[in-house]
Design a protein around this motif. Structure first.
Motif, PDB file in Angstrom:
ATOM      1  N   SER A 179      61.471  30.313  36.743  1.00 22.19           N
ATOM      2  CA  SER A 179      61.196  30.320  35.302  1.00 22.19           C
ATOM      3  C   SER A 179      60.703  28.948  34.874  1.00 22.19           C
ATOM      4  CB  SER A 179      62.453  30.690  34.508  1.00 22.19           C
ATOM      5  OG  SER A 179      63.488  29.747  34.742  1.00 22.19           O
ATOM      6  N   ILE A 180      59.896  28.931  33.824  1.00 17.93           N
ATOM      7  CA  ILE A 180      59.392  27.681  33.263  1.00 17.93           C
ATOM      8  C   ILE A 180      60.341  27.241  32.152  1.00 17.93           C
ATOM      9  CG2 ILE A 180      57.453  26.519  32.153  1.00 17.93           C
ATOM     10  CD1 ILE A 180      56.911  27.476  35.000  1.00 17.93           C
ATOM     11  N   ARG A 181      60.805  26.012  32.232  1.00 17.93           N
ATOM     12  CA  ARG A 181      61.762  25.512  31.251  1.00 17.93           C
ATOM     13  C   ARG A 181      61.372  24.116  30.787  1.00 17.93           C
ATOM     14  NH1 ARG A 181      67.650  27.696  32.798  1.00 17.93           N
ATOM     15  NH2 ARG A 181      67.069  29.474  34.087  1.00 17.93           N
ATOM     16  N   ARG A 182      61.721  23.832  29.541  1.00 18.04           N
ATOM     17  CA  ARG A 182      61.599  22.476  29.021  1.00 18.04           C
ATOM     18  C   ARG A 182      63.001  21.886  28.955  1.00 18.04           C
ATOM     19  NH1 ARG A 182      58.093  20.373  23.893  1.00 18.04           N
ATOM     20  NH2 ARG A 182      59.016  18.302  23.694  1.00 18.04           N
ATOM     21  N   ILE A 183      63.197  20.726  29.570  1.00 18.08           N
ATOM     22  CA  ILE A 183      64.520  20.110  29.598  1.00 18.08           C
ATOM     23  C   ILE A 183      64.449  18.686  29.044  1.00 18.08           C
ATOM     24  CG2 ILE A 183      65.242  21.514  31.565  1.00 18.08           C
ATOM     25  CD1 ILE A 183      64.929  19.001  33.327  1.00 18.08           C
ATOM     26  N   THR A 184      65.562  18.233  28.479  1.00 23.33           N
ATOM     27  CA  THR A 184      65.723  16.856  28.033  1.00 23.33           C
ATOM     28  C   THR A 184      66.810  16.230  28.893  1.00 23.33           C
ATOM     29  OG1 THR A 184      65.175  17.505  25.759  1.00 23.33           O
ATOM     30  CG2 THR A 184      66.179  15.345  26.074  1.00 23.33           C
ATOM     31  N   PRO A 185      66.447  15.499  29.947  1.00 22.32           N
ATOM     32  CA  PRO A 185      67.457  14.975  30.877  1.00 22.32           C
ATOM     33  C   PRO A 185      68.222  13.795  30.290  1.00 22.32           C
ATOM     34  CG  PRO A 185      65.278  14.243  31.543  1.00 22.32           C
ATOM     35  CD  PRO A 185      65.072  15.171  30.378  1.00 22.32           C
TER      36      PRO A 185
END
Length: 287
Positions: A236-242
């Motif tokens: 899946s394509i995800r946007r993350i804020t590490p």
């Protein structure tokens, strides 16, 4: 606990805190160098004293870096060397708690030089406002200092200059202390027990390209778009804020699930760094 034991029982807003910010020639503490130091002493929401100096990095700064902090090679040619300003700077810190936005980045540049003067900065109490912001104020779109200042109407300054960023970070820390108190956290001991300093990553040159991208995102408050493979081998394509990188995992806010998640780095098949100021990148959020 460290050498600052007597401070651990003080109320958060009574702590003597020095907020530190650096401008550097790049992101690699083993290769790059400090070119500006800014620091302010805060207590009880009041700015008591400030310290600022340019530093000659003894190397040429790339034009792309100059565009960020506006410090040119000509401005730094006659600035003092780090060894010349460090004694006064360490005296300014004294026995205060140290704070910064992405503090691990600044400490990784300062710690080796400080050791030459007999001070181990990692034995100080360190507060990272970027990390604390993600924990105490979850679900924001960006945790870059400029975005937090705009979101919470903190005093406006020129961003990407050391002293101004340190002042803004000081006001942000006061806000975070208020948020902590609302959660029943009233002392430094309680704050560190629940939200310990996340630390500094391995040497930049030892990191993989993916880890370097994650560290860059943590340092600058950027998001990353990843193609992530789960245990069922579904991608899946995800946007993350590490906000934290360990040996095999990245701890991040997942915008798809709208919650804090832990991602295994060996399951990230593709990745792209996103600039939070870009409208195009904001629109690519798969959530």
């Amino acid at each position: 606990m460290n050498q600052l034991g007597p401070l651990y029982s003080l109320p958060l807003k009574e702590l003597p805190i020095v907020i530190v910010d650096l401008e550097t020639t790049g992101l690699r503490p083993q290769i790059d160098a400090i070119c500006e130091i800014g620091a302010v002493r805060f207590r009880g929401g009041l700015l008591e004293e400030q310290f600022t100096t340019l530093v000659n990095p003894q190397r040429t700064i790339d034009e792309e870096v100059v565009k960020i902090h506006k410090l040119t090679n000509e401005m730094l040619d006659h600035a003092p060397l780090l060894d010349e300003v460090l004694p006064d700077f360490l005296s300014f810190i004294d026995s205060s708690v140290i704070a910064g936005h992405n503090a691990g980045f600044d400490i990784s540049f300062l710690a080796p030089a400080a050791l030459n003067w007999g001070l181990d900065l990692y034995r100080s109490s360190i507060l990272d406002t970027a990390y604390l912001s993600r924990k105490l104020i979850p679900k924001l779109e960006s945790y870059a200092l400029s975005n937090l200042a705009k979101t919470f109407t903190l005093p406006e300054t020129r961003f990407h200059r050391a002293l101004e960023d340190a002042i803004t970070t000081g006001h942000l820390l006061e806000l975070l202390f208020t948020k902590a108190e609302e959660q029943g956290i009233h002392t430094l001991a309680q704050l560190e027990a629940i939200y310990p300093f996340p630390g500094t990553p391995r040497p930049y040159s030892d990191l993989s390209p993916l880890e370097q991208t994650i560290w860059k995102a943590i340092t600058h408050g950027f998001d990353i778009e990843i193609a992530y493979r789960n245990r069922k081998q579904e991608v899946s394509i995800r946007r993350i804020t590490p906000d934290r990188l360990s040996t095999t995992k990245v701890h991040a806010h997942c915008h798809l699930r709208d919650e804090q998640r832990v991602f295994l780095t060996d399951r990230i098949e593709k990745y792209k760094l996103l600039d939070p100021t870009s409208e195009a990148n904001k629109s690519s959020d798969p959530s």
